[in-house]
Design an enzyme around this catalytic site. Structure first.
Site, PDB file in Angstrom:
ATOM      1  N   ALA A 181       1.008  -1.462   0.002  1.00 33.64           N
ATOM      2  CA  ALA A 181       0.096  -0.145  -0.023  1.00 33.64           C
ATOM      3  C   ALA A 181       0.907   1.373  -0.043  1.00 33.64           C
ATOM      4  CB  ALA A 181      -0.957  -0.116   1.191  1.00 33.64           C
ATOM      5  N   GLN A 182       0.214   2.404  -0.258  1.00 33.52           N
ATOM      6  CA  GLN A 182       0.884   3.837  -0.392  1.00 33.52           C
ATOM      7  C   GLN A 182       1.854   3.983   0.799  1.00 33.52           C
ATOM      8  OE1 GLN A 182      -2.317   3.594   0.774  1.00 33.52           O
ATOM      9  NE2 GLN A 182      -2.541   4.994   1.878  1.00 33.52           N
ATOM     10  N   SER A 183       3.098   4.631   0.353  1.00 31.55           N
ATOM     11  CA  SER A 183       3.996   4.890   1.450  1.00 31.55           C
ATOM     12  C   SER A 183       4.905   3.617   1.948  1.00 31.55           C
ATOM     13  CB  SER A 183       3.387   5.770   2.612  1.00 31.55           C
ATOM     14  OG  SER A 183       2.950   6.944   2.120  1.00 31.55           O
ATOM     15  N   LYS A 184       4.450   2.443   1.497  1.00 34.30           N
ATOM     16  CA  LYS A 184       5.396   1.496   1.705  1.00 34.30           C
ATOM     17  C   LYS A 184       6.866   1.588   0.955  1.00 34.30           C
ATOM     18  CE  LYS A 184       2.566  -0.195   4.749  1.00 34.30           C
ATOM     19  NZ  LYS A 184       1.372   0.640   4.473  1.00 34.30           N
ATOM     20  N   THR A 185       7.526   0.385   0.600  1.00 33.21           N
ATOM     21  CA  THR A 185       8.912   0.244   0.035  1.00 33.21           C
ATOM     22  C   THR A 185       8.359   0.067  -1.418  1.00 33.21           C
ATOM     23  OG1 THR A 185       9.824  -0.601   1.986  1.00 33.21           O
ATOM     24  CG2 THR A 185      11.019  -0.628  -0.200  1.00 33.21           C
TER      25      THR A 185
END
Length: 400
Positions: A181-185
């Site tokens: 999901a968003q803002s992960k690696t």
């Protein structure tokens, strides 16, 4: 005025080409990318079977249900007090009790606090690597082994990152967790865009395989993708104009729904994941560079701390520690007026014995950390941070 925005994904033309191909071929939900992603991850985490889902926290629920079946008399799961709310929700969905313990200054689980919380009802520990900063996972694993307590190595934010002994994070404990999901690696979108269960203890593999392979195919992923692009990835151009997104979706017969149903990851998002995976080392390398630039600009600061920094460390987010006097909501609004987007940390899951986590949550503010940021941009952001803090301090002194 220059605007510095938060980055939710590091995408290039290749990700958009995959999206176009899936739409033209009618392979949004199912297709060849699903098998290819499974194979790629199995090769990368060569010692552990991996099962894909649309949510990382679904993998947590599967693991907890497997653990509870074998030890039904135990119903408590230990977590750090500073943690993503979805982890707490996953525990509660399983009918279990979340027990929070304090964190160290790097926002990660304190092993001594964890050990002190062990009791006859302790079923498992969930140990995340907060914002990409590695937890003391070797020590945590050994303590859990000695106490015969299950361990979930929550590597949602640290794909491709290794511990001090060179072992991939996510491969410690009984199972590991990944999220896309968003803002992960590795980022494929928002809400239900993908996650994985890594089975490290083969005693759990048969049960995990049955539960994960029984998931239905994905559906309605185009609306979620447009939601992500419109409200997150393209926010510099669209703002958060959800009304217009709804009108756009309606033209194509799509509706943006906040569904929590569990399914397989979609072929569309598996294809994006494959592109992201091919760039994983470069993304991580660039994030290390960005963290280093922030540190160089802040190392002499007497008012702004960077507690998660360590030389050569990948960080999914840059979370800075501000003075106690600062109201983070006020700071966030003032920065926005100066063109710097920021975000608050997690509200967390406090208890009577989690004072450090509670105090840190009132002082941590996230700032832009896109992999393509330049030294000039980061220097300017740090100047704006110091200027804004000075204004807040001056205003406070005048009122007193």
């Amino acid at each position: 005025m220059r605007h510095y925005r938060l980055a939710y994904a590091e995408w290039s033309c290749a990700e958009y080409l995959v999206i176009v191909r899936c739409i033209l071929m009618g392979e949004i939900n199912q297709g060849r990318y699903l098998t290819a992603l499974s194979k790629q991850l199995m090769e990368y985490y060569s010692s552990s079977p991996i099962y894909l889902s649309n949510y990382g926290h679904h993998a947590i629920e599967v693991a907890l249900n497997i653990f509870h079946r074998s030890r039904s008399e135990r119903n408590q799961v230990i977590i750090p007090a500073y943690i993503c709310p979805s982890v707490v929700q996953a525990i509660q969905t399983c009918g279990l009790i979340a027990v929070s313990v304090d964190v160290d200054d790097d926002l990660n689980l304190n092993p001594n606090a964890m050990l002190a919380a062990f009791g006859s009802r302790t079923l498992a520990v969930i140990a995340p690597h907060m914002y990409g900063c590695p937890a003391k996972i070797e020590q945590i694993e050994q303590i859990c082994k000695d106490a015969q307590i299950f361990l979930i190595d929550d590597a949602a934010q640290v794909m491709g990152v290794r511990s001090n002994n060179g072992q991939l994070l996510g491969t410690f404990g009984d199972v590991g967790i990944l999220s896309f999901a968003q803002s992960k690696t590795l980022v494929t979108g928002i809400r239900g865009s993908g996650g994985a269960l890594i089975v490290n203890n083969m005693a759990h593999n048969e049960a995990a395989k049955l539960m994960m392979e029984a998931l239905p195919p994905s559906y309605k992923r185009m609306s979620a993708l447009l939601d992500f692009l419109w409200n997150y990835h393209w926010s510099a151009y669209t703002g958060n104009s959800s009304y217009y997104l709804g009108r756009l979706l309606g033209l194509f017969g799509w509706r943006s729904e906040k569904s929590n149903h569990y399914s397989m990851i979609s072929n569309l998002e598996a294809g994006i994941a494959l592109i992201q995976f091919s760039k994983l080392l470069d993304i991580n390398r660039q994030k290390i560079r960005v963290a280093e630039l922030y540190y160089q600009n802040l190392k002499k600061s007497e008012v702004i701390g960077f507690p998660q920094y360590s030389e050569g460390r990948y960080l999914a987010r840059i979370m800075l520690k501000l003075p106690e006097m600062v109201d983070l909501t006020v700071m966030k609004e003032k920065l926005k007026k100066k063109g710097v987007e920021s975000r608050l940390g997690y509200k967390s899951f406090f208890s009577q014995n989690t004072k450090n986590a509670e105090q840190l949550s009132l002082r941590m503010l996230g700032v832009p950390c896109g992999a393509s940021m330049t030294p000039v941009e980061i220097e300017e952001i740090c100047k704006i941070l110091h200027l804004t803090l000075s204004e807040i301090k001056l205003h406070s002194e005048r009122n007193n």
